[in-house]
Design a protein around this motif. Structure first.
Motif, mmCIF file in Angstrom:
data_model
loop_
_atom_site.group_PDB
_atom_site.id
_atom_site.type_symbol
_atom_site.label_atom_id
_atom_site.label_comp_id
_atom_site.label_asym_id
_atom_site.label_seq_id
_atom_site.Cartn_x
_atom_site.Cartn_y
_atom_site.Cartn_z
ATOM 1 N N GLU A 184 0.870 -1.069 -0.018
ATOM 2 C CA GLU A 184 -0.020 -0.092 -0.015
ATOM 3 C C GLU A 184 0.808 1.571 0.019
ATOM 4 O O GLU A 184 0.544 2.205 -0.775
ATOM 5 N N ASP A 185 2.014 1.132 0.730
ATOM 6 C CA ASP A 185 2.943 2.355 0.827
ATOM 7 C C ASP A 185 4.400 2.178 0.993
ATOM 8 O O ASP A 185 5.057 2.675 1.867
ATOM 9 N N GLY A 186 4.682 1.111 0.099
ATOM 10 C CA GLY A 186 5.858 0.391 0.150
ATOM 11 C C GLY A 186 7.171 1.410 0.315
ATOM 12 O O GLY A 186 8.113 1.347 0.939
ATOM 13 N N ASP A 187 7.200 2.255 -0.958
ATOM 14 C CA ASP A 187 8.403 3.410 -0.625
ATOM 15 C C ASP A 187 8.273 4.302 0.509
ATOM 16 O O ASP A 187 9.447 4.453 1.069
ATOM 17 N N GLY A 188 7.257 4.684 1.023
ATOM 18 C CA GLY A 188 7.102 5.450 1.855
ATOM 19 C C GLY A 188 7.554 4.800 3.293
ATOM 20 O O GLY A 188 8.530 5.416 4.203
ATOM 21 N N TYR A 189 7.204 3.471 3.547
ATOM 22 C CA TYR A 189 7.792 2.682 4.639
ATOM 23 C C TYR A 189 9.141 2.549 4.485
ATOM 24 O O TYR A 189 9.835 2.660 5.591
ATOM 25 N N LEU A 190 9.695 2.372 3.444
ATOM 26 C CA LEU A 190 11.151 2.113 3.225
ATOM 27 C C LEU A 190 11.797 3.631 3.642
ATOM 28 O O LEU A 190 12.950 3.415 4.468
ATOM 29 N N ASP A 191 11.434 4.638 3.081
ATOM 30 C CA ASP A 191 11.979 5.953 3.475
ATOM 31 C C ASP A 191 11.824 6.050 4.937
ATOM 32 O O ASP A 191 12.913 6.554 5.604
ATOM 33 N N THR A 192 11.139 5.637 5.566
ATOM 34 C CA THR A 192 10.633 6.041 6.890
ATOM 35 C C THR A 192 11.721 5.069 7.767
ATOM 36 O O THR A 192 12.207 5.590 8.868
ATOM 37 N N ILE A 193 11.875 3.757 7.457
ATOM 38 C CA ILE A 193 12.781 2.746 8.163
ATOM 39 C C ILE A 193 14.132 3.334 7.847
ATOM 40 O O ILE A 193 14.942 3.241 8.695
ATOM 41 N N ARG A 194 14.532 3.766 6.622
ATOM 42 C CA ARG A 194 15.786 4.251 6.204
ATOM 43 C C ARG A 194 16.279 5.276 7.194
ATOM 44 O O ARG A 194 17.493 5.439 7.464
ATOM 45 N N GLY A 195 15.317 6.460 7.397
ATOM 46 C CA GLY A 195 15.527 7.491 8.243
ATOM 47 C C GLY A 195 15.919 6.960 9.729
ATOM 48 O O GLY A 195 16.904 7.843 10.257
ATOM 49 N N VAL A 196 15.253 6.055 10.201
ATOM 50 C CA VAL A 196 15.699 5.715 11.594
ATOM 51 C C VAL A 196 16.794 5.089 11.376
ATOM 52 O O VAL A 196 17.891 5.192 12.421
ATOM 53 N N LEU A 197 17.039 4.154 10.548
ATOM 54 C CA LEU A 197 18.511 3.211 10.566
ATOM 55 C C LEU A 197 19.688 4.100 10.239
ATOM 56 O O LEU A 197 20.556 3.847 11.059
ATOM 57 N N GLU A 198 19.622 4.981 9.593
ATOM 58 C CA GLU A 198 20.620 6.013 8.937
ATOM 59 C C GLU A 198 20.890 6.835 10.157
ATOM 60 O O GLU A 198 22.397 7.038 10.674
ATOM 61 N N ARG A 199 20.279 7.317 11.084
ATOM 62 C CA ARG A 199 20.341 7.845 12.486
ATOM 63 C C ARG A 199 20.782 6.925 13.611
ATOM 64 O O ARG A 199 21.305 7.548 14.424
ATOM 65 N N GLY A 200 20.651 5.620 13.171
ATOM 66 C CA GLY A 200 20.998 4.652 14.602
ATOM 67 C C GLY A 200 20.141 4.937 15.642
ATOM 68 O O GLY A 200 20.420 4.830 16.836
ATOM 69 N N ALA A 201 18.883 5.652 15.343
ATOM 70 C CA ALA A 201 17.946 5.899 16.451
ATOM 71 C C ALA A 201 17.076 4.735 16.477
ATOM 72 O O ALA A 201 15.913 4.940 16.229
ATOM 73 N N PHE A 202 17.393 3.967 17.162
ATOM 74 C CA PHE A 202 16.707 2.338 17.478
ATOM 75 C C PHE A 202 15.817 2.440 18.624
ATOM 76 O O PHE A 202 14.588 1.797 18.561
ATOM 77 N N ILE A 203 16.203 2.820 19.763
ATOM 78 C CA ILE A 203 15.205 2.744 21.139
ATOM 79 C C ILE A 203 15.049 4.221 21.755
ATOM 80 O O ILE A 203 15.862 4.926 21.921
ATOM 81 N N MET A 204 13.596 4.389 22.031
ATOM 82 C CA MET A 204 13.309 5.808 22.792
ATOM 83 C C MET A 204 13.878 6.830 22.314
ATOM 84 O O MET A 204 14.495 7.727 22.949
ATOM 85 N N GLN A 205 13.717 6.974 20.870
ATOM 86 C CA GLN A 205 14.336 8.338 20.312
ATOM 87 C C GLN A 205 13.117 9.144 19.731
ATOM 88 O O GLN A 205 11.930 8.774 20.105
ATOM 89 N N LYS A 206 13.256 10.053 19.003
ATOM 90 C CA LYS A 206 12.199 11.182 18.683
ATOM 91 C C LYS A 206 10.908 10.475 17.961
ATOM 92 O O LYS A 206 9.834 10.913 18.127
ATOM 93 N N GLU A 207 11.102 9.300 17.002
ATOM 94 C CA GLU A 207 10.046 8.871 16.640
ATOM 95 C C GLU A 207 8.990 8.351 17.506
ATOM 96 O O GLU A 207 7.890 8.191 17.372
ATOM 97 N N LEU A 208 9.668 7.752 18.475
ATOM 98 C CA LEU A 208 8.680 7.234 19.521
ATOM 99 C C LEU A 208 7.987 8.044 20.280
ATOM 100 O O LEU A 208 6.814 8.109 20.451
ATOM 101 N N ALA A 209 8.613 9.404 20.326
ATOM 102 C CA ALA A 209 8.080 10.747 21.087
ATOM 103 C C ALA A 209 7.248 11.177 20.404
ATOM 104 O O ALA A 209 6.115 11.677 20.754
ATOM 105 N N ASP A 210 7.382 11.348 19.205
ATOM 106 C CA ASP A 210 6.414 11.844 18.046
ATOM 107 C C ASP A 210 5.170 11.039 17.928
ATOM 108 O O ASP A 210 3.964 11.658 18.164
ATOM 109 N N PHE A 211 5.264 9.729 17.972
ATOM 110 C CA PHE A 211 3.933 9.064 17.912
ATOM 111 C C PHE A 211 3.224 8.994 19.202
ATOM 112 O O PHE A 211 2.046 8.830 19.192
ATOM 113 N N GLU A 212 3.710 8.787 20.292
ATOM 114 C CA GLU A 212 3.097 8.863 21.523
ATOM 115 C C GLU A 212 2.634 10.274 21.506
ATOM 116 O O GLU A 212 1.041 10.271 22.247
#
Length: 366
Positions: free
Chosen positions: A14-42
């Motif tokens: 449904e949104d494959g490219d978007g999901y890959l971009d989202t995942i890539r952004g997390v992985l490239e920053r090494g932001a795996f646990i309790m980082q900005k993405e979690l705070a934003d979602f909460e």
């Protein structure tokens, strides 16, 4: 036509490219646990629900356990749950040291308030209604029982994010509520995930500490906790999906309306209440669960015609797990266990697919 019960590859596509971009952004920053993405979602989840705190946790079961602990449920307590729910509901009660007590369900699959009342003892401390299939229980009746007997309300809303009863979102009727983000949920990630919600500042602080090994300010451990955090990759995926969540719910409700219109005259079926059945509940239709007099034959016929169906949790009700020796009042659930099944329902299904399923159900009964 082939209509699988749930199309996991389509959920990604449904949104494959978007999901890959989202995942890539997390992985490239090494932001795996309790980082900005979690705070934003909460923050966005809390805003969506209109509550003060949403706390991401590892899975729905962890959410149930933490909700119970934050509500003060523990050893010596009894908690009333429905027989028609996943084992995790009762297991969470057990894992905090309390005793699950099993109440019956109603034809709409929700817990039966009269059965709840029959199961109350001096040891009863809480009611844990499961807001099942995206529908809410009769919260007016359950809240009245809780008030009368001074009981806590701890919701299992793992299948009901966005459902409402008289304007109040599922999960916000008690001090603490819980959700699951299992991939097949209405809001699902690509692994396990969950959340706990509350308007209570102390409960929120307790849960945030509990999910992170009991660590408080400065990393000092002040209690025994869990490794129960929602990881950043899943939080980022969920935040992306949350932005279009209402459209997915709208599509689910449209599919449910189509099913109800097509199947309402099949006398051998018991259908779930339609989306416009009353002005009290807003049902998100996590599932479309029906009851069929010839359930097993119907499922076989549908399978032969390319339609996937399931019986939730392998077809078992909680009171039927004899080895657990649970005290139960579940005569309707016992009969329902021979009849209940689920037809395909997710937001990517087309009207043609739904009409095909309905055609085959009608053909079988003719």
């Amino acid at each position: 036509m082939q209509v699988p019960f749930f199309n996991y590859p389509a959920i990604y596509a449904e949104d494959g490219d978007g999901y890959l971009d989202t995942i890539r952004g997390v992985l490239e920053r090494g932001a795996f646990i309790m980082q900005k993405e979690l705070a934003d979602f909460e923050a966005n989840l809390a805003a969506y629900l209109g509550c003060k705190h949403a706390i991401g946790v590892a899975d729905g079961t962890a959410a149930l356990i933490m909700a119970l602990r934050a509500s003060g449920i523990g050893s010596g307590d009894e908690v009333i749950v429905s027989s028609h729910t996943f084992i995790a509901t009762a297991a969470a009660v057990h894992h905090v040291g309390a005793v699950p007590v099993i109440a019956d369900c109603l034809p709409d699959s929700m817990i039966d308030p009269d059965s709840v009342r029959r199961m109350i003892t001096p040891q009863t401390s809480a009611i844990m209604p499961t807001q099942l299939n995206g529908r809410t229980c009769d919260m007016t009746a359950l809240s009245a029982i809780a008030d009368e007997h001074d009981l806590l309300m701890v919701e299992d809303s793992c299948q009901a994010l966005g459902a409402r009863y008289d304007g109040t979102p599922a999960g916000l009727f008690g001090k603490v509520g819980s959700y699951s983000f299992y991939p097949a949920k209405t809001l699902g990630c690509f692994g396990d995930g969950g959340a706990v919600v509350t308007d209570d500042d102390e409960a929120a602080a307790f849960i945030r500490q509990l999910r992170d090994h009991g660590r408080g300010e400065g990393g000092k451990v002040t209690m025994f906790g869990h490794n129960g955090r929602l990881d950043n990759v899943q939080a980022a995926i969920l935040d992306r999906k949350l932005a279009r969540y209402d459209r997915a719910i709208g599509r689910r409700r449209a599919i449910a309306s189509l099913y109800n219109e097509r199947l309402k005259d099949v006398a051998e079926l018991t259908l779930p209440p339609a989306p416009d059945a009353d002005n009290v509940r807003f049902d998100i239709f996590q599932n479309y669960e029906i009851q069929a007099e010839r359930r097993d034959d119907l499922r076989q016929f549908l399978a032969q015609n390319g339609v996937g169906t399931i019986c939730q949790w392998g077809g078992w009700m909680l009171h039927q797990f004899d080895d657990l020796a649970l005290r139960a009042d579940a005569p309707y659930a016992e009969q329902m266990s021979k009849r209940y099944m689920m037809l395909p329902l997710h937001h990517l299904l087309t009207d043609d697919e739904i009409n095909y399923v309905a055609d085959k159900v009608i053909e079988f009964h003719r």
